[in-house]
Design a protein around this motif. Structure first.
Motif, PDB file in Angstrom:
ATOM      1  N   ASN A  39       6.199  70.681 -70.304  1.00  0.00           N
ATOM      2  CA  ASN A  39       3.950  71.433 -68.883  1.00  0.00           C
ATOM      3  C   ASN A  39       2.979  70.407 -69.017  1.00  0.00           C
ATOM      4  O   ASN A  39       2.171  70.253 -68.583  1.00  0.00           O
ATOM      5  N   TRP A  40       3.231  69.668 -70.279  1.00  0.00           N
ATOM      6  CA  TRP A  40       1.935  69.442 -70.406  1.00  0.00           C
ATOM      7  C   TRP A  40       1.776  67.654 -69.584  1.00  0.00           C
ATOM      8  O   TRP A  40       0.647  67.500 -68.891  1.00  0.00           O
ATOM      9  N   VAL A  76       8.418  78.058 -69.401  1.00  0.00           N
ATOM     10  CA  VAL A  76       7.578  78.902 -70.904  1.00  0.00           C
ATOM     11  C   VAL A  76       7.810  80.089 -70.817  1.00  0.00           C
ATOM     12  O   VAL A  76       7.480  80.849 -71.855  1.00  0.00           O
ATOM     13  N   LEU A 114      -2.942  74.895 -71.725  1.00  0.00           N
ATOM     14  CA  LEU A 114      -1.796  74.490 -72.247  1.00  0.00           C
ATOM     15  C   LEU A 114      -2.288  73.716 -74.108  1.00  0.00           C
ATOM     16  O   LEU A 114      -1.329  73.688 -74.828  1.00  0.00           O
ATOM     17  N   ARG A 158      -1.277  76.862 -76.255  1.00  0.00           N
ATOM     18  CA  ARG A 158       0.178  76.502 -76.634  1.00  0.00           C
ATOM     19  C   ARG A 158       0.171  76.104 -77.603  1.00  0.00           C
ATOM     20  O   ARG A 158       1.813  75.979 -78.134  1.00  0.00           O
ATOM     21  N   CYS A 159      -0.265  75.411 -78.278  1.00  0.00           N
ATOM     22  CA  CYS A 159       0.015  74.930 -79.378  1.00  0.00           C
ATOM     23  C   CYS A 159      -0.024  75.670 -80.470  1.00  0.00           C
ATOM     24  O   CYS A 159       0.589  75.394 -81.714  1.00  0.00           O
ATOM     25  N   HIS A 212      10.849  74.017 -78.736  1.00  0.00           N
ATOM     26  CA  HIS A 212       9.283  74.387 -78.606  1.00  0.00           C
ATOM     27  C   HIS A 212       8.248  72.670 -78.019  1.00  0.00           C
ATOM     28  O   HIS A 212       7.977  72.660 -77.078  1.00  0.00           O
ATOM     29  N   ASN A 242       2.831  77.421 -81.176  1.00  0.00           N
ATOM     30  CA  ASN A 242       4.023  77.896 -81.220  1.00  0.00           C
ATOM     31  C   ASN A 242       4.085  76.753 -81.604  1.00  0.00           C
ATOM     32  O   ASN A 242       5.783  75.968 -82.281  1.00  0.00           O
ATOM     33  N   LEU A 248       7.004  72.630 -74.665  1.00  0.00           N
ATOM     34  CA  LEU A 248       5.095  72.086 -74.379  1.00  0.00           C
ATOM     35  C   LEU A 248       4.995  70.551 -73.902  1.00  0.00           C
ATOM     36  O   LEU A 248       4.179  70.539 -72.851  1.00  0.00           O
ATOM     37  N   CYS A 300       1.995  66.174 -77.313  1.00  0.00           N
ATOM     38  CA  CYS A 300       2.253  66.569 -75.997  1.00  0.00           C
ATOM     39  C   CYS A 300       1.253  66.040 -75.397  1.00  0.00           C
ATOM     40  O   CYS A 300       1.499  65.503 -74.301  1.00  0.00           O
TER      41      CYS A 300
END
Length: 602
Positions: free
Chosen positions: A348-349, A547, A487, A490-491, A341, A493, A345, A506
């Motif tokens: 992605n950031w 993702v 984004l 998504r935190c 994770h 997770n 993440l 992130c």
């Protein structure tokens, strides 16, 4: 004991008081747009060529134009299959002895060339950017990239430092002090006497801007009910897009980059007056054992909301206090699922920052009307934000997030590889694509301007008269907006004790992406204009694939322990069993329950 969430039920989860504070804080997002992407106008690189005193005298004496000067002294180079006049070299001749007023064309083929010796002339219609002021072109063009990189370095340092100060001294004080700092640093950028000092002040400007913005974000989310935090967070960031709408209008009428910097900075001085209009976060006050102040602020909010508090306020406590809870970076990578994770993440950031900043800065190196192109690009951010509000609670987080990445990547690659004559057809195909984000790309076909062409970082001119899509360079932009907002969701997770640490890690990767973005865009564009789009497309595609490896968080409780992360199926099964037990114990809604039973029969 009563938690602050319990008291919010009585105060009002999003009453008049919270709406007033929210409206004030939303305005803070607007000037941040000018700070974040002002380089498009402040660092604009116009068409340019070598300056020579002899050619200047000839032009003035003979009434010739700037175009005549360039045609005479700049050699032709083969750029992407086209012959174009060089921006960085000139014929090495004595122009005072060569040029006459009768001269129309000179045959200088075979004449040696030399790099510009006396600076450059710019075709910029009376405007001035820091590129034209400090001559950041040709071999020094990479120095322009540092302007944006230093801002993101400031973001990185400031978000950490001011985040700590907000936890230590309060959200309100950190917010106010960062705005004082922003005002001073922003004015210093405007009056910087040289390039080096401009970079230093730019970094200081970034240090305060992001940290102060995040302090405001935390403050507003801490005083509204849980069910309003998603909408409040998205709308708070949407005002960044409002700032994007205002920025090209300001840049059009303010022709000097220094005065544009002043106008962007002035609002930060005005935010100091928020001292009298916004309160400290009661949640933070409770965490600092300052209960009396928290109660006072809470009662004031209830009064403004026309609510009456019960005696529960007397037992108000901090519902998040856990002095034994500690977190370290190792907690984010110690176990397999947590490590996965964290990597996904963080990537992605990073990708979101690179692609978003890269695409929006790309507008500055395209031809046509940069002001209209920028305005269109800002307008189409709004449908993306509204799509997020309407889809993530109905469809979920994972699929829209992955789809936005894939559409952004596809749009970048299609724009890069297909000829200009195919752009309209490609756009239509994307509109017909089932993903709703493809619909948002429809604004790309409008406003094909005069076909002025492209001026890259090194000033090479690329004629793009045959197509408008590349000219505006905004086809992929709308799809990437979705990622910036998603984004934040998504935190979920990350488990509770390390959630703030996870967001910080992130966010750090996001700032690193911002540091990389200008070098990736401007340097690769010198090699081939579309090369950055290919890189952006690959990054976005990979992000979308990764993702899909994350669990869906829609309707799921936030994980509280590392066990919840590593064994999500057990947690889900436990939750289902608990719900079944509750359904067994609770009577049916229509059950006939008598309250007058004979005690003897009970």
């Amino acid at each position: 004991m009563t938690s602050f969430d319990d008291i919010l039920e009585e105060v009002g989860k999003f009453g008049r008081s919270q709406k007033r504070i929210f409206a004030l804080l939303c305005v803070v997002s607007m000037p941040w747009a000018g700070v974040y992407v002002g380089i498009v106008f402040q660092g604009f690189t116009p068409d340019h060529w070598c300056r020579d005193s002899g050619v200047e005298q000839w032009r003035q004496a003979c009434g010739r134009s700037l175009a005549d000067s360039r045609r005479m002294m700049a050699p032709l180079l083969n750029v992407s299959g086209e012959l174009q006049h060089s921006s960085c070299e000139q014929y090495d001749v004595d122009w005072n002895a060569t040029l006459t007023c009768d001269a129309q064309e000179l045959d200088l083929s075979g004449t040696p060339t030399t790099p510009c010796k006396s600076g450059w002339e710019y075709d910029y219609e009376g405007r001035r950017s820091f590129v034209t002021e400090f001559d950041l072109v040709c071999s020094d063009a990479w120095l322009m990239d540092m302007f944006q990189a230093m801002l993101n370095i400031g973001f990185l340092l400031g978000s950490i430092a001011i985040g700590y100060l907000a936890d230590r001294f309060g959200r309100k004080l950190s917010f106010l002090m960062s705005n004082v700092f922003n005002g001073i640093a922003g004015i210093l950028v405007a009056v910087a006497p040289d390039y080096v000092s401009m970079l230093i002040f730019r970094m200081l400007f970034g240090f305060g801007v992001k940290g102060g913005w995040m302090a405001g974000y935390v403050l507003i989310t801490e005083i509204v009910g849980v069910e309003y935090r998603r909408t409040v967070g998205v709308v708070y960031q949407m005002f960044f897009s409002v700032g994007l709408l205002v920025l090209p209008l300001l840049a059009y009428f303010i022709t000097d980059w220094r005065w544009l910097q002043v106008v962007i900075t002035v609002p930060y001085f005005l935010y100091v007056f928020y001292y009298w209009f916004i309160p400290e976060s009661p949640r933070w006050l409770l965490s600092q054992n300052r209960k009396s102040q928290a109660v006072e602020i809470t009662e004031a909010m209830a009064k403004e909301n026309h609510r009456t508090l019960s005696k529960n306020i007397e037992t108000l406590r901090d519902d998040n206090a856990d002095p034994s809870a500690t977190a370290s970076f190792m907690d984010l990578i110690r176990t397999p699922n947590m490590r996965k994770h964290t990597f996904i993440l963080s990537y992605n950031w990073f990708t979101s920052a690179v692609v978003y900043q890269g695409l929006i800065m790309r507008l500055g190196i395209l031809g046509g009307n940069v002001y209209i192109s920028f305005l269109i690009s800002a307008l189409v951010e709004f449908p993306a934000a509204f799509l997020i509000l309407f889809t993530i609670e109905r469809v979920g987080r994972r699929l829209p997030f992955a789809a936005a990445n894939v559409v952004a990547g596809a749009a970048c690659l299609i724009t890069a590889f297909l000829p200009d004559s195919e752009d309209t057809r490609v756009l239509h195909s994307l509109e017909m694509f089932g993903c709703p984000y493809g619909w948002c790309c429809r604004g790309r076909r409008v406003l094909v301007e005069d076909g002025g062409g492209l001026r890259g970082p090194a000033g090479h001119h690329h004629d793009l008269r045959d197509g408008g899509l590349r000219q505006h360079g905004t086809l992929p932009h709308i799809c990437q907006v979705s990622l910036v907002v998603l984004l934040w969701r998504r935190c979920a997770n990350v488990w509770t004790d390390v959630r703030n640490l996870g967001v910080s890690v992130c966010s750090t990767l996001c700032d690193i992406g911002g540091i990389v973005a200008p070098f990736l865009l401007y340097r690769l564009a010198v090699i081939w204009l579309e090369l950055p789009l290919i890189i952006f497309g690959i990054l976005a595609f990979l992000a979308g694939a990764l993702v899909l490896l994350l669990p869906e968080t829609r309707g799921a409780p936030l994980p509280e322990t590392i066990h919840d992360i590593e064994f999500p199926d057990k947690v889900k099964l436990k939750g289902m069993q608990k719900n079944q037990q509750l359904n067994t114990l609770l009577p049916a809604p229509n059950a006939n329950i008598s309250t007058n039973q004979n005690p003897a029969s009970v």
